[in-house]
Scaffold this active site. Sequence first.
Site, PDB file in Angstrom:
ATOM      1  CD  GLU A  81       1.278   2.522  -1.086  1.00  0.00           C
ATOM      2  OE1 GLU A  81       0.677   2.872  -0.051  1.00  0.00           O
ATOM      3  OE2 GLU A  81       0.717   2.254  -2.153  1.00  0.00           O
ATOM      4  CG  ASP A 101      -0.033   2.901  -5.224  1.00  0.00           C
ATOM      5  OD1 ASP A 101      -0.039   1.780  -4.697  1.00  0.00           O
ATOM      6  OD2 ASP A 101      -0.665   3.871  -4.770  1.00  0.00           O
ATOM      7  CB  ILE A 103      -3.288  -2.149  -4.968  1.00  0.00           C
ATOM      8  CG1 ILE A 103      -2.983  -3.536  -5.536  1.00  0.00           C
ATOM      9  CG2 ILE A 103      -4.800  -1.918  -4.924  1.00  0.00           C
ATOM     10  CD1 ILE A 103      -3.610  -4.683  -4.738  1.00  0.00           C
ATOM     11  CG  ASP A 104      -3.916   5.012  -5.856  1.00  0.00           C
ATOM     12  OD1 ASP A 104      -3.567   5.221  -4.681  1.00  0.00           O
ATOM     13  OD2 ASP A 104      -4.525   5.855  -6.540  1.00  0.00           O
ATOM     14  CB  THR A 106      -4.873  -0.745  -0.464  1.00  0.00           C
ATOM     15  OG1 THR A 106      -3.719  -0.670  -1.309  1.00  0.00           O
ATOM     16  CG2 THR A 106      -4.866  -2.079   0.257  1.00  0.00           C
ATOM     17  CG  ASP A 233      -0.750   7.857  -3.663  1.00  0.00           C
ATOM     18  OD1 ASP A 233      -1.096   6.680  -3.851  1.00  0.00           O
ATOM     19  OD2 ASP A 233      -0.362   8.288  -2.564  1.00  0.00           O
TER      20      ASP A 233
END
Length: 288
Positions: A81, A101, A103-104, A106, A233
């Site tokens: 990402e 990702d 941190i999905d 955030t 995602d």
Amino acid sequence: QHYYITNNLSVAMFAYEEEYNFALSLVKEASCLFTPAYNSHKNVETKESSSDLVTETDKAIEDLISSKVKEKYPEHGFIGEETVSADGKIVFDDRPTWIVDPIDGTMNFVHCYPHTCIVIGFTVLKTVQFGVIYNPVLDQLFTGRLGFGAQLNGFPLQVTGETKLNKSLLICEMGGKRDAQTMAIKTQNMAAVCSEPDACHGLRMQGSAALNICAVACGAADGYWESGMHIWDIAAASVILTEAGGVVLSPVVGEQLDLLKRRIVAASSVELGTVLRSKIQHVDFPSD
């Protein structure tokens, strides 16, 4: 699949076991960056909108995973990402490709809301072979390997199999695009599934596409739809859901799910997924 012989029985082995085990080690190592930062002050920047955030921890985790993947598998592709946000390029081809990702969720991470996770998907020939999703806050490790099932902390996952809208708990999101036209479509979609005579049991918003799909996979919810998310995602979570017995569909009838098209319907059954996509309007976003 690969096979080995034991006691005169042929036992299937996952073809990408080495890469899968490496992904497991990567999310646990990345959690050592995630966990101390979760309860600490964060330096937050905005990207495309005020609700599209990035922190120094997003960047640090992606740098960690990217560097280790490229060191071990220099011939593999990598889609992350924050890398894409920086240079705007996605190269998704038939090579073995890591889709990350860091941190999905955030926004949840920034607010210390516990639905947030580290996501690693792995594709070959553009087909997702495995997904690893780890929520360090709740110590939830969701995994799925193509043809070998899905698990939560080592226990098998199974969808509810619910087929009826009026018996379903659903998940949706507001997303980052908040203009009047987009919001009108999103609120109409909510009304469409929540209105009698065929109203769903309820709607939830968790703020993480990956964990939303995993919620369907583990039977905590029955369906989820969204437009505007990205390949990082949904790639990993899609195989977790299908291996748990669920389905991932395009919201557009007659269209196959395309990981780059930024829209998805995830459901516990084909029947419920079909009902959902008949009820909702998708919002058009540029493809990844």
